[in-house]
Scaffold this motif. Structure first.
Motif, PDB file in Angstrom:
ATOM      1  N   SER A   1       0.833  -1.211   0.000  1.00  0.00           N
ATOM      2  CA  SER A   1       0.000   0.000   0.000  1.00  0.00           C
ATOM      3  C   SER A   1       0.862   1.253   0.000  1.00  0.00           C
ATOM      4  CB  SER A   1      -0.926  -0.001   1.222  1.00  0.00           C
ATOM      5  OG  SER A   1      -1.800  -1.106   1.212  1.00  0.00           O
ATOM      6  N   ALA A   2       1.940   1.253   0.785  1.00  0.00           N
ATOM      7  CA  ALA A   2       2.820   2.423   0.857  1.00  0.00           C
ATOM      8  C   ALA A   2       3.415   2.743  -0.511  1.00  0.00           C
ATOM      9  CB  ALA A   2       3.934   2.180   1.880  1.00  0.00           C
ATOM     10  N   VAL A   3       3.871   1.711  -1.211  1.00  0.00           N
ATOM     11  CA  VAL A   3       4.478   1.917  -2.531  1.00  0.00           C
ATOM     12  C   VAL A   3       3.431   2.387  -3.537  1.00  0.00           C
ATOM     13  CG1 VAL A   3       5.672   0.788  -4.446  1.00  0.00           C
ATOM     14  CG2 VAL A   3       6.299   0.244  -2.094  1.00  0.00           C
ATOM     15  N   LEU A   4       2.271   1.756  -3.532  1.00  0.00           N
ATOM     16  CA  LEU A   4       1.217   2.143  -4.471  1.00  0.00           C
ATOM     17  C   LEU A   4       0.770   3.578  -4.234  1.00  0.00           C
ATOM     18  CD1 LEU A   4      -0.712   1.325  -6.733  1.00  0.00           C
ATOM     19  CD2 LEU A   4      -2.288   0.458  -4.991  1.00  0.00           C
ATOM     20  N   LEU A   5       0.601   3.961  -2.975  1.00  0.00           N
ATOM     21  CA  LEU A   5       0.169   5.332  -2.660  1.00  0.00           C
ATOM     22  C   LEU A   5       1.241   6.352  -3.016  1.00  0.00           C
ATOM     23  CD1 LEU A   5      -1.525   4.487   0.735  1.00  0.00           C
ATOM     24  CD2 LEU A   5      -2.705   5.321  -1.310  1.00  0.00           C
ATOM     25  N   ALA A   6       2.516   5.978  -2.840  1.00  0.00           N
ATOM     26  CA  ALA A   6       3.604   6.886  -3.207  1.00  0.00           C
ATOM     27  C   ALA A   6       3.688   7.092  -4.711  1.00  0.00           C
ATOM     28  CB  ALA A   6       4.933   6.339  -2.688  1.00  0.00           C
ATOM     29  N   ALA A   7       3.130   6.151  -5.476  1.00  0.00           N
ATOM     30  CA  ALA A   7       3.187   6.234  -6.944  1.00  0.00           C
ATOM     31  C   ALA A   7       2.058   7.061  -7.546  1.00  0.00           C
ATOM     32  CB  ALA A   7       3.155   4.828  -7.532  1.00  0.00           C
ATOM     33  N   MET A   8       1.175   7.590  -6.702  1.00  0.00           N
ATOM     34  CA  MET A   8       0.078   8.406  -7.227  1.00  0.00           C
ATOM     35  C   MET A   8       0.605   9.674  -7.889  1.00  0.00           C
ATOM     36  SD  MET A   8      -2.655   6.730  -6.616  1.00  0.00           S
ATOM     37  CE  MET A   8      -1.675   5.238  -6.834  1.00  0.00           C
ATOM     38  N   PRO A   9      -0.089  10.209  -8.885  1.00  0.00           N
ATOM     39  CA  PRO A   9       0.346  11.468  -9.522  1.00  0.00           C
ATOM     40  C   PRO A   9       0.194  12.650  -8.567  1.00  0.00           C
ATOM     41  CG  PRO A   9      -1.831  10.828 -10.297  1.00  0.00           C
ATOM     42  CD  PRO A   9      -1.326   9.681  -9.485  1.00  0.00           C
ATOM     43  N   ILE A  10       0.647  13.805  -9.007  1.00  0.00           N
ATOM     44  CA  ILE A  10       0.584  15.014  -8.186  1.00  0.00           C
ATOM     45  C   ILE A  10      -0.867  15.409  -7.953  1.00  0.00           C
ATOM     46  CG2 ILE A  10       1.292  17.436  -8.000  1.00  0.00           C
ATOM     47  CD1 ILE A  10       3.500  16.793 -10.066  1.00  0.00           C
ATOM     48  N   GLY A  11      -1.217  15.679  -6.697  1.00  0.00           N
ATOM     49  CA  GLY A  11      -2.564  16.127  -6.366  1.00  0.00           C
ATOM     50  C   GLY A  11      -2.738  17.611  -6.639  1.00  0.00           C
ATOM     51  N   THR A  12      -3.917  18.107  -6.348  1.00  0.00           N
ATOM     52  CA  THR A  12      -4.216  19.511  -6.652  1.00  0.00           C
ATOM     53  C   THR A  12      -3.706  20.486  -5.592  1.00  0.00           C
ATOM     54  OG1 THR A  12      -6.399  19.231  -5.614  1.00  0.00           O
ATOM     55  CG2 THR A  12      -6.273  18.955  -8.004  1.00  0.00           C
ATOM     56  N   GLY A  13      -3.229  19.977  -4.456  1.00  0.00           N
ATOM     57  CA  GLY A  13      -2.755  20.864  -3.390  1.00  0.00           C
ATOM     58  C   GLY A  13      -1.674  21.850  -3.823  1.00  0.00           C
ATOM     59  N   PRO A  14      -0.595  21.392  -4.480  1.00  0.00           N
ATOM     60  CA  PRO A  14       0.438  22.333  -4.927  1.00  0.00           C
ATOM     61  C   PRO A  14      -0.091  23.387  -5.890  1.00  0.00           C
ATOM     62  CG  PRO A  14       1.260  20.093  -4.992  1.00  0.00           C
ATOM     63  CD  PRO A  14      -0.205  19.998  -4.708  1.00  0.00           C
ATOM     64  N   PHE A  15      -1.009  22.991  -6.770  1.00  0.00           N
ATOM     65  CA  PHE A  15      -1.619  23.955  -7.694  1.00  0.00           C
ATOM     66  C   PHE A  15      -2.388  25.027  -6.924  1.00  0.00           C
ATOM     67  CE2 PHE A  15      -5.734  25.028  -9.620  1.00  0.00           C
ATOM     68  CZ  PHE A  15      -5.309  25.808 -10.683  1.00  0.00           C
ATOM     69  N   MET A  16      -3.150  24.626  -5.915  1.00  0.00           N
ATOM     70  CA  MET A  16      -3.929  25.594  -5.142  1.00  0.00           C
ATOM     71  C   MET A  16      -3.020  26.593  -4.435  1.00  0.00           C
ATOM     72  SD  MET A  16      -7.141  23.442  -3.580  1.00  0.00           S
ATOM     73  CE  MET A  16      -6.166  22.147  -2.825  1.00  0.00           C
ATOM     74  N   LEU A  17      -1.923  26.113  -3.871  1.00  0.00           N
ATOM     75  CA  LEU A  17      -0.997  27.031  -3.195  1.00  0.00           C
ATOM     76  C   LEU A  17      -0.270  27.919  -4.207  1.00  0.00           C
ATOM     77  CD1 LEU A  17       0.666  25.055  -0.259  1.00  0.00           C
ATOM     78  CD2 LEU A  17      -1.277  26.621  -0.242  1.00  0.00           C
ATOM     79  N   ALA A  18       0.078  27.365  -5.370  1.00  0.00           N
ATOM     80  CA  ALA A  18       0.735  28.168  -6.400  1.00  0.00           C
ATOM     81  C   ALA A  18      -0.161  29.324  -6.828  1.00  0.00           C
ATOM     82  CB  ALA A  18       1.097  27.292  -7.600  1.00  0.00           C
ATOM     83  N   GLU A  19      -1.452  29.062  -6.978  1.00  0.00           N
ATOM     84  CA  GLU A  19      -2.380  30.123  -7.373  1.00  0.00           C
ATOM     85  C   GLU A  19      -2.611  31.102  -6.226  1.00  0.00           C
ATOM     86  OE1 GLU A  19      -5.439  32.616  -8.298  1.00  0.00           O
ATOM     87  OE2 GLU A  19      -5.636  31.188  -6.639  1.00  0.00           O
ATOM     88  N   LEU A  20      -2.740  30.593  -5.018  1.00  0.00           N
ATOM     89  CA  LEU A  20      -3.005  31.449  -3.859  1.00  0.00           C
ATOM     90  C   LEU A  20      -1.856  32.414  -3.610  1.00  0.00           C
ATOM     91  CD1 LEU A  20      -4.980  32.013  -1.498  1.00  0.00           C
ATOM     92  CD2 LEU A  20      -3.630  30.386  -0.154  1.00  0.00           C
ATOM     93  N   TYR A  21      -0.623  31.922  -3.768  1.00  0.00           N
ATOM     94  CA  TYR A  21       0.556  32.755  -3.505  1.00  0.00           C
ATOM     95  C   TYR A  21       1.133  33.359  -4.785  1.00  0.00           C
ATOM     96  CZ  TYR A  21       0.604  31.098   1.312  1.00  0.00           C
ATOM     97  OH  TYR A  21       0.260  30.830   2.621  1.00  0.00           O
ATOM     98  N   GLN A  22       0.404  33.221  -5.906  1.00  0.00           N
ATOM     99  CA  GLN A  22       0.787  33.842  -7.177  1.00  0.00           C
ATOM    100  C   GLN A  22       2.195  33.442  -7.633  1.00  0.00           C
ATOM    101  OE1 GLN A  22      -1.432  35.965  -9.146  1.00  0.00           O
ATOM    102  NE2 GLN A  22      -2.670  34.689  -7.797  1.00  0.00           N
ATOM    103  N   ARG A  23       2.412  32.133  -7.706  1.00  0.00           N
ATOM    104  CA  ARG A  23       3.698  31.622  -8.179  1.00  0.00           C
ATOM    105  C   ARG A  23       3.515  31.013  -9.580  1.00  0.00           C
ATOM    106  NH1 ARG A  23       6.764  34.683  -5.704  1.00  0.00           N
ATOM    107  NH2 ARG A  23       8.414  33.500  -6.721  1.00  0.00           N
ATOM    108  N   GLU A  24       4.288  29.967  -9.925  1.00  0.00           N
ATOM    109  CA  GLU A  24       4.268  29.404 -11.274  1.00  0.00           C
ATOM    110  C   GLU A  24       3.056  28.480 -11.446  1.00  0.00           C
ATOM    111  OE1 GLU A  24       8.024  27.530 -11.614  1.00  0.00           O
ATOM    112  OE2 GLU A  24       9.148  29.389 -11.774  1.00  0.00           O
ATOM    113  N   VAL A  25       1.894  29.088 -11.610  1.00  0.00           N
ATOM    114  CA  VAL A  25       0.647  28.320 -11.641  1.00  0.00           C
ATOM    115  C   VAL A  25       0.551  27.463 -12.904  1.00  0.00           C
ATOM    116  CG1 VAL A  25      -1.860  28.480 -11.520  1.00  0.00           C
ATOM    117  CG2 VAL A  25      -0.454  30.154 -10.320  1.00  0.00           C
ATOM    118  N   ALA A  26       0.867  28.039 -14.041  1.00  0.00           N
ATOM    119  CA  ALA A  26       0.721  27.303 -15.302  1.00  0.00           C
ATOM    120  C   ALA A  26       1.631  26.087 -15.327  1.00  0.00           C
ATOM    121  CB  ALA A  26       1.037  28.224 -16.474  1.00  0.00           C
ATOM    122  N   GLY A  27       2.862  26.231 -14.842  1.00  0.00           N
ATOM    123  CA  GLY A  27       3.789  25.104 -14.808  1.00  0.00           C
ATOM    124  C   GLY A  27       3.286  23.987 -13.917  1.00  0.00           C
ATOM    125  N   MET A  28       2.790  24.335 -12.736  1.00  0.00           N
ATOM    126  CA  MET A  28       2.287  23.312 -11.831  1.00  0.00           C
ATOM    127  C   MET A  28       1.045  22.630 -12.394  1.00  0.00           C
ATOM    128  SD  MET A  28       2.709  21.606  -9.119  1.00  0.00           S
ATOM    129  CE  MET A  28       3.986  22.528  -8.266  1.00  0.00           C
TER     130      MET A  28
END
Length: 311
Positions: free
Chosen positions: A259-286
């Motif tokens: 389970s640990a390995v399978l969960l670690a293999a998941m793609p990037i979630g939306t959390g980094p995108f939300m913070l990138a937009e909130l703090y006005q960073r590289e939103v399009a890249g994320m």
């Protein structure tokens, strides 16, 4: 592959809906920011509170699994930080990129996949991983970002400003309040529970539509290298590091290690995108990193599932 695609298909569909709405001017560019703010201030806090308030002590009984999964996240996070600092990226971008390489999409993809692969026994590790990712890792990133923003004010004022910002941040308050409810055994009225469920249920769809709106914007020059790093580290490095820890360095019981390995293999979630937009960073890249990692996760997850079944 078909089962994995059926789980991932709603993600692609919501992203595409956001993309087509922006391309046809059904929603403006400003709609992406407003949807994202809804998620940050209402949807995600409700989801976190509802999730945390339902936890029991038995959900966190396997401390070795927590340590292994957290170590895999920390190693990838710190290695990304080191590489991005050597590339002389701005401190907030370093933090958000490091979050991107270690923030697995456990809630939307990991939990149904674990259930598909391991049945009900796969739910406890996936719930723990979701809490660690959506609450703990997200909170660490917010603390680091707030510290970077206020670092120029001197130590005393920095601590004061960061503290005030965190106390006003619903994403920090909601899980703490949920833990308090879980520990005290407080019974929440059914109408209030339903309110949190409705708000929390809107968080992921709105975040994905917002991501699609940003994907419809033109690509900025120089984002390719960062996106490649994010995708490679998330889909390849994190599961490899976690497998090393879970099978050989700190061996876990077979189900928990798988389970640990399978969960670690998941793609990037939306959390980094939300913070990138909130703090006005590289939103399009994320946003592109999330889409590419989700697309490429179809074959990589299938390979990992095949490897797990034949170990």
């Amino acid at each position: 592959m078909l089962a994995i695609f059926n789980i991932v298909f709603p993600i692609f569909s919501l992203i595409f809906l956001g993309w087509i709405c922006r391309k046809r001017n059904i929603l403006s560019a400003g709609a992406a920011s407003e949807l994202n703010r809804f998620v940050i201030w209402l949807g995600l806090p409700a989801l976190l509170f509802d999730s945390m308030s339902r936890l029991t002590p038995s959900d966190f009984a396997n401390l070795r699994f927590i340590g292994v999964f957290a170590a895999g996240v920390a190693i990838v996070f710190l290695l990304t930080t080191w590489i991005r600092m050597r590339q002389k990226a701005a401190a907030p971008d370093v933090i958000i990129d490091s979050l991107g390489t270690s923030y697995a999409n456990v809630g939307f993809i990991g939990i149904p996949l674990c259930y598909l692969a391991f049945g009900h026994d796969g739910l406890p590790p996936s719930v723990i991983a979701m809490v660690m990712t959506a609450c703990l890792l997200f909170a660490v990133a917010i603390v680091l970002l707030e510290t970077c923003i206020h670092a120029h004010a001197g130590l005393g004022r920095t601590v004061s400003k960061v503290g005030r910002s965190l106390l006003r941040n619903p994403i920090m308050i909601a899980p703490v309040a949920g833990i308090a409810v879980a520990l005290t055994g407080l019974q929440i009225p059914s109408g209030v529970q339903q309110l949190f469920k409705i708000l929390g249920g809107a968080a992921s769809p709105c975040a994905l539509v917002s991501l699609g709106l940003f994907l419809a914007q033109p690509v900025k020059h120089g984002e390719g290298a960062s996106v490649s790093l994010l995708v490679a580290f998330k889909l390849l490095l994190q599961p490899a590091v976690t497998a090393l820890l879970a099978y050989w360095i700190f061996p876990l019981p077979r189900l928990w290690a798988d389970s640990a390995v399978l969960l670690a293999a998941m793609p990037i979630g939306t959390g980094p995108f939300m913070l990138a937009e909130l703090y006005q960073r590289e939103v399009a890249g994320m946003s592109r990193a999330i889409l590419i990692s989700t697309t490429l996760s179809l074959p990589t997850i299938a390979l990992i599932l095949a490897w797990i079944s034949h170990r």
